[in-house]
Write an enzyme that holds these catalytic residues in place. Structure first.
Site, PDB file in Angstrom:
ATOM      1  CG  HIS A   1     -10.766  -5.898  16.069  1.00 58.10           C
ATOM      2  ND1 HIS A   1     -10.764  -4.812  15.224  1.00 58.10           N
ATOM      3  CD2 HIS A   1     -10.790  -6.977  15.259  1.00 58.10           C
ATOM      4  CE1 HIS A   1     -10.793  -5.230  13.974  1.00 58.10           C
ATOM      5  NE2 HIS A   1     -10.804  -6.532  13.956  1.00 58.10           N
TER       6      HIS A   1
ATOM      7  CG  HIS B   1      -1.490   1.317   1.600  1.00 58.55           C
ATOM      8  ND1 HIS B   1      -1.163   2.039   2.729  1.00 58.55           N
ATOM      9  CD2 HIS B   1      -2.413   2.060   0.934  1.00 58.55           C
ATOM     10  CE1 HIS B   1      -1.875   3.160   2.762  1.00 58.55           C
ATOM     11  NE2 HIS B   1      -2.632   3.202   1.680  1.00 58.55           N
TER      12      HIS B   1
END
Lengths: 286, 286
Positions: free
Chosen positions: A187, A124
């Site tokens: 998370h 990316h």
């Protein structure tokens, strides 16, 4: 800054660079398609222009999505956009220099590559130039292997460290740390990717900051195709392909839950196809 | 309410119902696996208990994840949980009845089924009972076909309409509308799913509200297995499978970007595996 006629030399120079980098990246990636494995034809980029819808009727710029689905690149997007206008009042408060005057101009390039072979890392890169009553560059590049290889990670980081060191004594330390912080997925208690750099609000000397931003793009051109060539013919097992698809699940989770650009764009009417081009072609959660 | 010994009769009754419904749903779905197509063995649920981590050391409850990967159900999760403790101060402000006393108790069931055959609709159902200084039920059920069939949609809605009409004259109108509003995906300008019901903060007569909530679950048991039986042997093309995987991309986008339970759970340290069991086994974005 709501009129294309008012775009100044710095804005033009930044925009021209992002378009030029886009052309270089697309050419380099199409060359890899020619060299790569597979019986089908090598992939080619398809470019789709879009215009920014403007509720007030004033032209607000637009962009070009570049998408290739090939045999080396399972899905790669290289997007450029140049948009200008007026921020919504609520949003203007959170943008440096837009508190009193909500006019803005933003130009940038965004690249996300999801690879066919699970041994080839995904990557990316995104760089941009923003103008309000202030003006700054931001962006970064980060490597996202499903099956990390220490030598690849080290080479990618060494290349970006050299680029940083050439422009600022503290750049590598600050921007590599910022990357690690930004791409942490709370998370899952793990990072998306193995690192790189992330920078923002780089203000001051336009020429120096454009030069750094240019080198961030050129470094990707130097280092990433070599990593692709190294691994694109690697044999891989069904288990390794599954590991890649699961890693892409994590990638999609980060982008949809945490990525500021993605969630802001989705919730404020950006070009959905361009924003979500970052999502993987295929992902698993099981 | 931070001690399991203090759980009262209403809380016990709600919790017992959710566990009983879980057992009925798992049995019904395993029966469909026995009847279904495919050469492999029929799927069976695997149950995994989890405990709620509690920073203060007081037991905070927990839950049981139920997961089946089969030949009819590509991936289905049926989770129950019963958690209690004290809301974080910032969060307590947004919860009815917790403004002054942050103690809470919550018990519920959550079901998400992603089906192997693209002609069989996916389905979601969730019901819960919450206690603060107030106490209420909430939940709903919605049908999520990749390839909608008008007769299936009509049958699902007629079943829930009858359930609503049996409990409140305005329930169907209010709760079907709430469902349409909740499952709208603004950035795609379309709905996730074809409708159903969504209700929340159903306060007042405990027995009546529990009876409605029980019927929401029983209705799923009545209507959904029939839809599965109707389509689980339908032939399908590669294009239809691809349409299903793309639809699941939309499903994942909704859950990760908009779903209040998912994003709240992820950002506040809920059980990640249980929360993300809703994500599809395989999804496409291309």
């Amino acid at each position: 800054m709501t009129d294309a006629d008012m775009i100044d030399d710095e804005q033009l120079a930044a925009e021209a660079w992002f378009r030029s980098l886009r052309d270089s990246l697309c050419a380099a990636f199409e060359a890899l398609e020619d060299e790569g494995p597979g019986d089908g034809p090598p992939g080619r980029f398809v470019r789709t222009p879009w215009e920014r819808p403007d509720p007030s009727g004033v032209p607000g710029g637009g962009g070009v999505m570049g998408l290739m689905k090939g045999r080396v690149f399972e899905k790669v997007g290289v997007n450029t956009s140049t948009v200008f206008g007026t921020f919504a009042p609520e949003f203007a408060k959170s943008i440096p220099g837009a508190e009193d005057d909500p006019s803005f101009f933003a130009t940038g390039i965004s690249l996300v590559a999801h690879m066919a072979n699970p041994h080839v890392p995904a990557v990316h890169m995104n760089t941009r130039f923003l103008t309000t009553t202030r003006r700054w560059f931001g962006g970064g590049a980060d490597l996202n292997p499903a099956l990390p290889v220490n030598a690849d990670t080290a080479e990618f980081k060494a290349a970006y460290r050299a680029t940083c060191d050439a422009h600022g004594a503290d750049y590598w330390n600050r921007y590599s740390k910022w990357c690690d912080e930004y791409f942490f997925v709370p998370h899952r208690n793990r990072h998306r990717g193995v690192g790189g750099i992330f920078y923002d609000r780089l203000e001051g000397d336009f020429a120096a900051n454009l030069a750094f931003t240019q080198d961030v793009g050129k470094t990707l051109l130097d280092v990433f195709p070599e990593l692709v060539r190294r691994h694109m013919y690697d044999p891989f097992s069904e288990e390794e392909r599954i590991a890649q698809l699961r890693y892409r699940g994590l990638y999609a989770e980060f982008n949809l839950v945490y990525d500021r650009g993605t969630t802001f764009g989705l919730k404020t009417g950006g070009n959905v196809d361009a924003i979500l081009m970052s999502l993987p072609p295929l992902a698993r959660w099981d």
